[in-house]
Scaffold this active site. Sequence first.
Site, PDB file in Angstrom:
ATOM      1  N   LYS A   1       0.938  -1.158   0.003  1.00 23.66           N
ATOM      2  CA  LYS A   1       0.030   0.072  -0.135  1.00 23.66           C
ATOM      3  C   LYS A   1       0.764   1.224  -0.025  1.00 23.66           C
ATOM      4  CE  LYS A   1      -3.137   2.453   3.151  1.00 23.66           C
ATOM      5  NZ  LYS A   1      -4.079   2.763   4.298  1.00 23.66           N
TER       6      LYS A   1
ATOM      7  N   LYS B   1     -10.123  13.161   8.272  1.00 23.62           N
ATOM      8  CA  LYS B   1      -9.553  12.717   9.240  1.00 23.62           C
ATOM      9  C   LYS B   1      -9.493  13.949  10.373  1.00 23.62           C
ATOM     10  CE  LYS B   1      -6.281   9.014   8.229  1.00 23.62           C
ATOM     11  NZ  LYS B   1      -7.237   7.712   8.794  1.00 23.62           N
TER      12      LYS B   1
ATOM     13  N   ASP C   1       1.843   6.460   5.503  1.00 23.89           N
ATOM     14  CA  ASP C   1       0.756   5.632   5.082  1.00 23.89           C
ATOM     15  C   ASP C   1       1.007   4.956   3.570  1.00 23.89           C
ATOM     16  OD1 ASP C   1      -1.577   4.408   5.634  1.00 23.89           O
ATOM     17  OD2 ASP C   1      -2.966   5.788   4.534  1.00 23.89           O
TER      18      ASP C   1
ATOM     19  N   GLU D   1      -9.419   3.762   2.274  1.00 25.23           N
ATOM     20  CA  GLU D   1      -8.772   3.773   0.856  1.00 25.23           C
ATOM     21  C   GLU D   1      -7.670   2.705   0.651  1.00 25.23           C
ATOM     22  OE1 GLU D   1      -7.525   5.441   3.676  1.00 25.23           O
ATOM     23  OE2 GLU D   1      -5.495   5.163   3.074  1.00 25.23           O
TER      24      GLU D   1
ATOM     25  N   ARG E   1      -7.516  -0.528   1.345  1.00 24.28           N
ATOM     26  CA  ARG E   1      -7.905  -1.816   0.756  1.00 24.28           C
ATOM     27  C   ARG E   1      -8.274  -1.529  -0.605  1.00 24.28           C
ATOM     28  NH1 ARG E   1     -12.184  -1.738   5.389  1.00 24.28           N
ATOM     29  NH2 ARG E   1     -10.497  -0.820   6.240  1.00 24.28           N
TER      30      ARG E   1
ATOM     31  N   ASP F   1     -11.923   7.213   3.912  1.00 27.88           N
ATOM     32  CA  ASP F   1     -10.871   6.986   4.478  1.00 27.88           C
ATOM     33  C   ASP F   1     -10.492   5.408   4.817  1.00 27.88           C
ATOM     34  OD1 ASP F   1      -8.558   7.659   6.175  1.00 27.88           O
ATOM     35  OD2 ASP F   1      -9.909   7.951   7.877  1.00 27.88           O
TER      36      ASP F   1
ATOM     37  N   ASP G   1      -2.713  10.427   3.479  1.00 31.38           N
ATOM     38  CA  ASP G   1      -3.969   9.849   3.580  1.00 31.38           C
ATOM     39  C   ASP G   1      -4.562  11.031   4.627  1.00 31.38           C
ATOM     40  OD1 ASP G   1      -6.137   8.750   4.017  1.00 31.38           O
ATOM     41  OD2 ASP G   1      -5.418   7.131   5.436  1.00 31.38           O
TER      42      ASP G   1
HETATM   43  N1  BES Z   1      -4.133   4.787   7.154  1.00 31.94           N
HETATM   44  C1  BES Z   1      -5.123   4.577   7.828  1.00 31.94           C
HETATM   45  C2  BES Z   1      -4.962   3.419   8.915  1.00 31.94           C
HETATM   46  C3  BES Z   1      -3.876   4.015  10.218  1.00 31.94           C
HETATM   47  C4  BES Z   1      -4.228   4.820  11.124  1.00 31.94           C
HETATM   48  C5  BES Z   1      -2.581   3.683   9.946  1.00 31.94           C
HETATM   49  C6  BES Z   1      -3.424   5.001  12.052  1.00 31.94           C
HETATM   50  C7  BES Z   1      -1.659   4.023  10.859  1.00 31.94           C
HETATM   51  C8  BES Z   1      -2.115   4.802  11.927  1.00 31.94           C
HETATM   52  C9  BES Z   1      -6.135   3.591   6.970  1.00 31.94           C
HETATM   53  O1  BES Z   1      -6.497   4.452   5.639  1.00 31.94           O
HETATM   54  C10 BES Z   1      -7.571   4.281   7.689  1.00 31.94           C
HETATM   55  O2  BES Z   1      -7.816   5.468   7.610  1.00 31.94           O
HETATM   56  N2  BES Z   1      -8.425   3.405   8.022  1.00 31.94           N
HETATM   57  C11 BES Z   1      -9.545   3.494   8.700  1.00 31.94           C
HETATM   58  C12 BES Z   1     -10.496   2.481   8.291  1.00 31.94           C
HETATM   59  C13 BES Z   1     -12.232   2.850   8.789  1.00 31.94           C
HETATM   60  C14 BES Z   1     -12.453   3.942   7.898  1.00 31.94           C
HETATM   61  C15 BES Z   1     -12.825   1.615   8.118  1.00 31.94           C
HETATM   62  C16 BES Z   1      -9.233   3.237  10.420  1.00 31.94           C
HETATM   63  O3  BES Z   1      -8.495   2.538  10.754  1.00 31.94           O
HETATM   64  O4  BES Z   1      -9.897   3.968  10.939  1.00 31.94           O
HETATM   65 ZN    ZN Z   2      -4.787   4.840   4.716  1.00 34.92          ZN
HETATM   66 MN    MN Z   3      -7.523   6.049   5.452  1.00 33.73          MN
END
Ligand code: BES
Ligand code: ZN
Ligand code: MN
Length: 494
Positions: A260, A272, A283, A344, A346, A342, A265
Site C-alpha cells: 500500500k 481525518k 501511510d 482507501e 484496501r 478513509d 492519507d
Molecule cells: N491509514 C489508515 C490506518 C492507520 C491509522 C494507519 C493510524 C496508521 C496509523 C487507514 O487508511 C484508515 O484510515 N483506516 C480507517 C478504516 C476505517 C475508516 C474503516 C481506520 O482505521 O480508522
Molecule cells: Zn490509509
Molecule cells: Mn485512511
Amino acid sequence: MKITFANLALPSKGSIAIGVMEERKLLKLGKQLDRSVGGLLSSAMASSRFTGKAHQSLSVFTPKGRVVLYGLGKGENIDELWAEAAGGNIRAHLAGSGESEVSVVFEGHPGAGKEIETRAARLAYGAVLRAYSFDKYKTKRKAEDKPTLKKMSVLVEGHAKARARFKDLSEIATGVALTRDLVSEPPNVLHPESYAERCKSLKDVGIKVEILGEAKMEKLGMGALLGVGQGSRRESKIVIMRWNGAPKGTDQQPVAIVGKGVCFDTGGISLKPAGGMEDMKWDMGGSGVVVGLMRALAGRKAKVNAIGVIGLVENMPDGNAQRPGDIVTSMSGQTIEIINTDAEGRLVLADALWYTKDRFKPRFMVDLATLTGAMMVALGQQTCGYFSNDDALSDNIAAAGKATGEAVWRMPLGDEYNKMMDSDVADMKNAGARWGGSVTAACFLERFVDGMAWAHMDIAGVTWSAKDKPTVPKGGTGWGVRLLDRMIRDNYEA
Ligand code: BES
Ligand code: ZN
Ligand code: MN
C-alpha cells in the site's frame, strides 16, 4: 558507519568495547586489558552499578583511551539477535561520545559454542541498523550535535568468515535504510509521481522497473485504485519491480510482494481530524517495505524470482474527490460501494493484488499495508498482526518473525467476518462495522486474491516508532524488510 573485521587481539589505540560476564567477571582479554591499565576497569566496576548484567554498559576512561564495558549476563542468551542488539546498543552508547572509532573485542565467553563469527557479523549489522539517521532537512545542526562515531572494527577469531557473513547482512541493512528514507520523506516531496521516479534508481542494482500511469490503469479497469487518487493533483501510479535472481535454466515461479503506497492519507471527503494527521505521510509504509526488500534481494543476489508491486496514490478531499456513496468497479469486475473514503488502502490493494495475481501467477502473494487503526488497538506497536489463507505460508512468516525478531501474530479470517463487508447495493462495501476492523479489512482483501496463497500484514503499528530500540532508531522503522528477506531466503530460493 564503516565496518571492518580483524583478528582477535587487544588493539593498541582507539576506544575499545569489551564484554563482561555477570558478577563483574572479565574474560581473558578483559583481564589482560585491566592489568595494563592498573586495574582501572575493576575499580570502575566496583564503584558503579555495572555488574555485567545483560546489555548494561559503562564507559571507563583509561590512559589507553575509553573502554566500554558491555554486560554479557550469564552468557546463556547470547544468540544472533542478542548480538544484533548489543551492536546497536554499543553504537548508541558511543554515537555522539566524541569517539570516532571503536574496536569491539569479541571474545567467546565460556559456552559460547560454534559460529561465533556469525554473531560477530550480527553485532556489526545491529550497529549499522542503529546508526541510521534521517537528517537531510536539518540545516542548522551544530557540529557538536552530530554523531562522531565513524568506524567500528570487530575483532574476532575467524574474522574472514565474519566478514563474509556480514556482506549479505550489509545489503539487507541498505534495504532497510531505503525503506526508512522513503517513509521519512515529507509528503510534499514524496508523492506518487516523484516516488515512482525514485523507484527507477533500483535499475542500478539489476531490478527491472515498470511504471503504470492513470491511462494504462483505466484501460485495465482499476476503478478501485483510481477512485482513491481522483481527488489528487498528482497522478496515481503502479510501480512493478522485478528481480530475476533464480539460476538460468530453472523455471522458478516468482514470489510476489504487494504494498500500500498512500503517500498521504487525509481521509478524503471522510476527512481525518487534524491532530496527528502528519503521521499519514507514512501511510505508504507497505510500499516502502516492498522497495527496500527488492533492494535487499538484489543487493545480496538472492536466487529467487521476486515481483514487487506498489500502488501509489494520494487520498485528498477535492471537488473531484470520491464520495461516500460512490460505487466503483475494480479490475476484478467486482463492484464496491464506498462507505468511508478513509478506508482507501484496501481499495488500492484490491486492484494491485488482482493485477499481480492475473499477470504474474506467483507462488504466493504477501501484501503489506498500514491498513487499520484497529490493528494498533489490537496489538500495539510491538507486534504486527497478519492474516493468511494458507497455513504453510503463514508458518513461514511466523518462523521468519522469530528468526529476525520482527514479531508477528496470526489473526483470523472467516465467513462471519467476511459477510460484514456485503453491501445492499454493490458486491461489497469498503467499510463495515466498528468492531473487528482489521479482520473485516483483511476479509475485503481476500476477495481480490482469487484463492491464491496469500498473506496480509497490517503494519500500522510497527511502521513508525516514537522511541529508540536497539537496532531501530526512532522514526521510520523499515519493519518487514528483515522478516520477508529471511522468509524468502529460508524457503523460496533455489
Ligand atoms: N491509514 C489508515 C490506518 C492507520 C491509522 C494507519 C493510524 C496508521 C496509523 C487507514 O487508511 C484508515 O484510515 N483506516 C480507517 C478504516 C476505517 C475508516 C474503516 C481506520 O482505521 O480508522
Ligand atoms: Zn490509509
Ligand atoms: Mn485512511
